[in-house]
Design a protein around this motif. Sequence first.
Motif, PDB file in Angstrom:
ATOM      1  N   TYR A   1      -2.251  12.084   0.225  1.00 23.36           N
ATOM      2  CA  TYR A   1      -2.066  12.855   1.453  1.00 23.36           C
ATOM      3  C   TYR A   1      -3.359  13.592   1.762  1.00 23.36           C
ATOM      4  O   TYR A   1      -3.958  14.213   0.887  1.00 23.36           O
ATOM      5  CB  TYR A   1      -0.922  13.854   1.304  1.00 23.36           C
ATOM      6  CG  TYR A   1      -0.746  14.714   2.533  1.00 23.36           C
ATOM      7  CD1 TYR A   1      -0.070  14.222   3.645  1.00 23.36           C
ATOM      8  CD2 TYR A   1      -1.288  15.990   2.595  1.00 23.36           C
ATOM      9  CE1 TYR A   1       0.076  14.986   4.790  1.00 23.36           C
ATOM     10  CE2 TYR A   1      -1.143  16.772   3.732  1.00 23.36           C
ATOM     11  CZ  TYR A   1      -0.462  16.266   4.821  1.00 23.36           C
ATOM     12  OH  TYR A   1      -0.335  17.020   5.954  1.00 23.36           O
ATOM     13  N   ASP A   2      -3.800  13.521   3.011  1.00 17.49           N
ATOM     14  CA  ASP A   2      -5.086  14.104   3.377  1.00 17.49           C
ATOM     15  C   ASP A   2      -4.995  14.594   4.822  1.00 17.49           C
ATOM     16  O   ASP A   2      -4.648  13.828   5.730  1.00 17.49           O
ATOM     17  CB  ASP A   2      -6.196  13.053   3.239  1.00 17.49           C
ATOM     18  CG  ASP A   2      -7.588  13.656   3.227  1.00 17.49           C
ATOM     19  OD1 ASP A   2      -7.790  14.683   3.906  1.00 17.49           O
ATOM     20  OD2 ASP A   2      -8.466  13.103   2.536  1.00 17.49           O
ATOM     21  N   ARG A   3      -5.317  15.870   5.034  1.00 20.03           N
ATOM     22  CA  ARG A   3      -5.268  16.430   6.387  1.00 20.03           C
ATOM     23  C   ARG A   3      -6.309  15.793   7.304  1.00 20.03           C
ATOM     24  O   ARG A   3      -6.241  15.938   8.529  1.00 20.03           O
ATOM     25  CB  ARG A   3      -5.491  17.943   6.324  1.00 20.03           C
ATOM     26  CG  ARG A   3      -4.359  18.703   5.641  1.00 20.03           C
ATOM     27  CD  ARG A   3      -4.603  20.197   5.684  1.00 20.03           C
ATOM     28  NE  ARG A   3      -4.596  20.693   7.045  1.00 20.03           N
ATOM     29  CZ  ARG A   3      -3.500  21.068   7.703  1.00 20.03           C
ATOM     30  NH1 ARG A   3      -2.328  20.979   7.113  1.00 20.03           N
ATOM     31  NH2 ARG A   3      -3.579  21.538   8.934  1.00 20.03           N
ATOM     32  N   ALA A   4      -7.262  15.071   6.730  1.00 20.31           N
ATOM     33  CA  ALA A   4      -8.257  14.391   7.553  1.00 20.31           C
ATOM     34  C   ALA A   4      -7.609  13.323   8.435  1.00 20.31           C
ATOM     35  O   ALA A   4      -8.124  13.018   9.517  1.00 20.31           O
ATOM     36  CB  ALA A   4      -9.325  13.752   6.667  1.00 20.31           C
ATOM     37  N   ILE A   5      -6.484  12.774   7.995  1.00 18.60           N
ATOM     38  CA  ILE A   5      -5.850  11.696   8.756  1.00 18.60           C
ATOM     39  C   ILE A   5      -5.286  12.195  10.085  1.00 18.60           C
ATOM     40  O   ILE A   5      -5.626  11.646  11.140  1.00 18.60           O
ATOM     41  CB  ILE A   5      -4.784  10.977   7.901  1.00 18.60           C
ATOM     42  CG1 ILE A   5      -5.471  10.266   6.724  1.00 18.60           C
ATOM     43  CG2 ILE A   5      -3.995   9.988   8.750  1.00 18.60           C
ATOM     44  CD1 ILE A   5      -4.531   9.521   5.810  1.00 18.60           C
TER      45      ILE A   5
ATOM     46  N   ILE B   1       0.866  -1.177   0.000  1.00 20.95           N
ATOM     47  CA  ILE B   1       0.000   0.000   0.000  1.00 20.95           C
ATOM     48  C   ILE B   1       0.905   1.229   0.000  1.00 20.95           C
ATOM     49  O   ILE B   1       1.807   1.333   0.823  1.00 20.95           O
ATOM     50  CB  ILE B   1      -0.917   0.033   1.237  1.00 20.95           C
ATOM     51  CG1 ILE B   1      -1.908  -1.143   1.213  1.00 20.95           C
ATOM     52  CG2 ILE B   1      -1.683   1.354   1.313  1.00 20.95           C
ATOM     53  CD1 ILE B   1      -2.749  -1.262   2.477  1.00 20.95           C
ATOM     54  N   ILE B   2       0.668   2.139  -0.943  1.00 18.99           N
ATOM     55  CA  ILE B   2       1.449   3.367  -1.004  1.00 18.99           C
ATOM     56  C   ILE B   2       0.641   4.472  -0.335  1.00 18.99           C
ATOM     57  O   ILE B   2      -0.418   4.861  -0.819  1.00 18.99           O
ATOM     58  CB  ILE B   2       1.789   3.741  -2.454  1.00 18.99           C
ATOM     59  CG1 ILE B   2       2.573   2.611  -3.125  1.00 18.99           C
ATOM     60  CG2 ILE B   2       2.597   5.042  -2.489  1.00 18.99           C
ATOM     61  CD1 ILE B   2       2.903   2.863  -4.586  1.00 18.99           C
ATOM     62  N   ASN B   3       1.138   4.934   0.792  1.00 13.95           N
ATOM     63  CA  ASN B   3       0.472   6.003   1.528  1.00 13.95           C
ATOM     64  C   ASN B   3       1.104   7.350   1.170  1.00 13.95           C
ATOM     65  O   ASN B   3       2.256   7.410   0.755  1.00 13.95           O
ATOM     66  CB  ASN B   3       0.585   5.749   3.030  1.00 13.95           C
ATOM     67  CG  ASN B   3      -0.357   6.619   3.841  1.00 13.95           C
ATOM     68  OD1 ASN B   3      -1.386   7.079   3.340  1.00 13.95           O
ATOM     69  ND2 ASN B   3      -0.014   6.854   5.096  1.00 13.95           N
ATOM     70  N   LYS B   4       0.322   8.426   1.291  1.00 13.85           N
ATOM     71  CA  LYS B   4       0.790   9.774   0.899  1.00 13.85           C
ATOM     72  C   LYS B   4       1.317   9.740  -0.537  1.00 13.85           C
ATOM     73  O   LYS B   4       2.378  10.291  -0.856  1.00 13.85           O
ATOM     74  CB  LYS B   4       1.872  10.273   1.854  1.00 13.85           C
ATOM     75  CG  LYS B   4       1.511  10.138   3.327  1.00 13.85           C
ATOM     76  CD  LYS B   4       2.694  10.467   4.214  1.00 13.85           C
ATOM     77  CE  LYS B   4       2.456  10.062   5.665  1.00 13.85           C
ATOM     78  NZ  LYS B   4       3.633  10.248   6.521  1.00 13.85           N
ATOM     79  N   ALA B   5       0.563   9.066  -1.389  1.00 14.42           N
ATOM     80  CA  ALA B   5       1.045   8.732  -2.733  1.00 14.42           C
ATOM     81  C   ALA B   5       1.371   9.955  -3.579  1.00 14.42           C
ATOM     82  O   ALA B   5       2.227   9.887  -4.476  1.00 14.42           O
ATOM     83  CB  ALA B   5       0.012   7.860  -3.445  1.00 14.42           C
ATOM     84  N   ASP B   6       0.695  11.072  -3.344  1.00 18.76           N
ATOM     85  CA  ASP B   6       0.932  12.274  -4.139  1.00 18.76           C
ATOM     86  C   ASP B   6       1.899  13.240  -3.464  1.00 18.76           C
ATOM     87  O   ASP B   6       2.059  14.379  -3.914  1.00 18.76           O
ATOM     88  CB  ASP B   6      -0.395  12.982  -4.415  1.00 18.76           C
ATOM     89  CG  ASP B   6      -1.179  13.273  -3.133  1.00 18.76           C
ATOM     90  OD1 ASP B   6      -0.781  12.770  -2.067  1.00 18.76           O
ATOM     91  OD2 ASP B   6      -2.200  13.992  -3.201  1.00 18.76           O
ATOM     92  N   LEU B   7       2.562  12.800  -2.432  1.00 14.51           N
ATOM     93  CA  LEU B   7       3.469  13.664  -1.686  1.00 14.51           C
ATOM     94  C   LEU B   7       4.721  14.006  -2.487  1.00 14.51           C
ATOM     95  O   LEU B   7       5.274  15.098  -2.369  1.00 14.51           O
ATOM     96  CB  LEU B   7       3.864  12.982  -0.366  1.00 14.51           C
ATOM     97  CG  LEU B   7       4.579  13.815   0.681  1.00 14.51           C
ATOM     98  CD1 LEU B   7       3.671  14.927   1.190  1.00 14.51           C
ATOM     99  CD2 LEU B   7       5.033  12.933   1.841  1.00 14.51           C
ATOM    100  N   ASN B   8       5.170  13.064  -3.313  1.00 12.80           N
ATOM    101  CA  ASN B   8       6.407  13.235  -4.083  1.00 12.80           C
ATOM    102  C   ASN B   8       6.171  12.684  -5.493  1.00 12.80           C
ATOM    103  O   ASN B   8       6.659  11.606  -5.838  1.00 12.80           O
ATOM    104  CB  ASN B   8       7.546  12.498  -3.377  1.00 12.80           C
ATOM    105  CG  ASN B   8       8.908  12.812  -3.942  1.00 12.80           C
ATOM    106  OD1 ASN B   8       9.050  13.649  -4.835  1.00 12.80           O
ATOM    107  ND2 ASN B   8       9.934  12.138  -3.436  1.00 12.80           N
ATOM    108  N   PRO B   9       5.405  13.390  -6.328  1.00 14.56           N
ATOM    109  CA  PRO B   9       4.955  12.845  -7.617  1.00 14.56           C
ATOM    110  C   PRO B   9       6.079  12.470  -8.574  1.00 14.56           C
ATOM    111  O   PRO B   9       5.896  11.614  -9.443  1.00 14.56           O
ATOM    112  CB  PRO B   9       4.090  13.975  -8.190  1.00 14.56           C
ATOM    113  CG  PRO B   9       4.475  15.196  -7.451  1.00 14.56           C
ATOM    114  CD  PRO B   9       4.887  14.755  -6.098  1.00 14.56           C
ATOM    115  N   GLY B  10       7.244  13.076  -8.427  1.00 12.59           N
ATOM    116  CA  GLY B  10       8.338  12.746  -9.331  1.00 12.59           C
ATOM    117  C   GLY B  10       9.107  11.497  -8.943  1.00 12.59           C
ATOM    118  O   GLY B  10       9.973  11.030  -9.703  1.00 12.59           O
TER     119      GLY B  10
END
Length: 295
Positions: free
Chosen positions: A255-259, A225-234
Amino acid sequence: MQVAIASGKGGVGKSTVTASLLYLLKDEYRLVAVDADADAPNLGLLLGVGEWEEERELIGAKVARINAESCVRCGICAERCPYDCIKVIDGDYVVNELTCEGCNVCGLVCPVPGTITLEEVRSGIVRKAMTRYGFPLVSAQLDVGRPESGKLVTKEKEWAKSLMRELGLEHMIVDSAAGIGCQVIASVGGADLTILVAEPTPASLSDVQRVYRVVQHFRQPAHLIINKADLNPGFTALREWAEAEGIPILGEIPYDRAIPESMGMLKPFVEAFPDSKAADAMRAIAERVKEEILG
């Protein structure tokens, strides 16, 4: 089944993912949860556990004791102690129990037989509670400065297995500690498979590769499972590594501030913020877990 959830690196969201997965699976499966991070257990916090119903002590760690009456105060024990845990207090040689590893070097070099002995002390506690979601949680807390974290995790899993027999439970979900030490080995050992949780960063990739080698040692299948998947798009190396190793990716959580907000509420984020982006992704992952892992 027994499913271990591991990450290698701390702080990637393994426990938050575990809590939400348990929440999403609880209505269809009879589960028992195990918080196998005896150094810093937090799964109970995320599941809103306020009180523990039962606690059991683990006695097994050993520390040195110096008999002041027969001690000749030669100082050899303090000189030879590899952990520098023997000090002079009010003229007596005293062992600091928090740093003593029970290696018995001091006892071997002491010129007066019987003056220094090894005594068993408490390593920590294993505890159980019924969560408000209807499934039991087994957790542990290692005492400060004590070894045997792996034995605590083993005791946890043994207790969880007995609960499975007593209550007719189906699956055990084990939230392991960070790293690849004794706790993680005890968590992964005996599991049917391991779900790896990682974030797209070089540090997380390096650590998840290390814990994957532990999983391979036990000849287990692994999923990712890849968490915070859009944190480092490159950063694509994590996905490329999983593809090269043949590790199925169960899903990606943005990544979601709801967490972090849900953590302050002591709730899984899928319960606290069911309409969030992270909750949508987690529900999709839970469906794949149902279909591909739990059958």
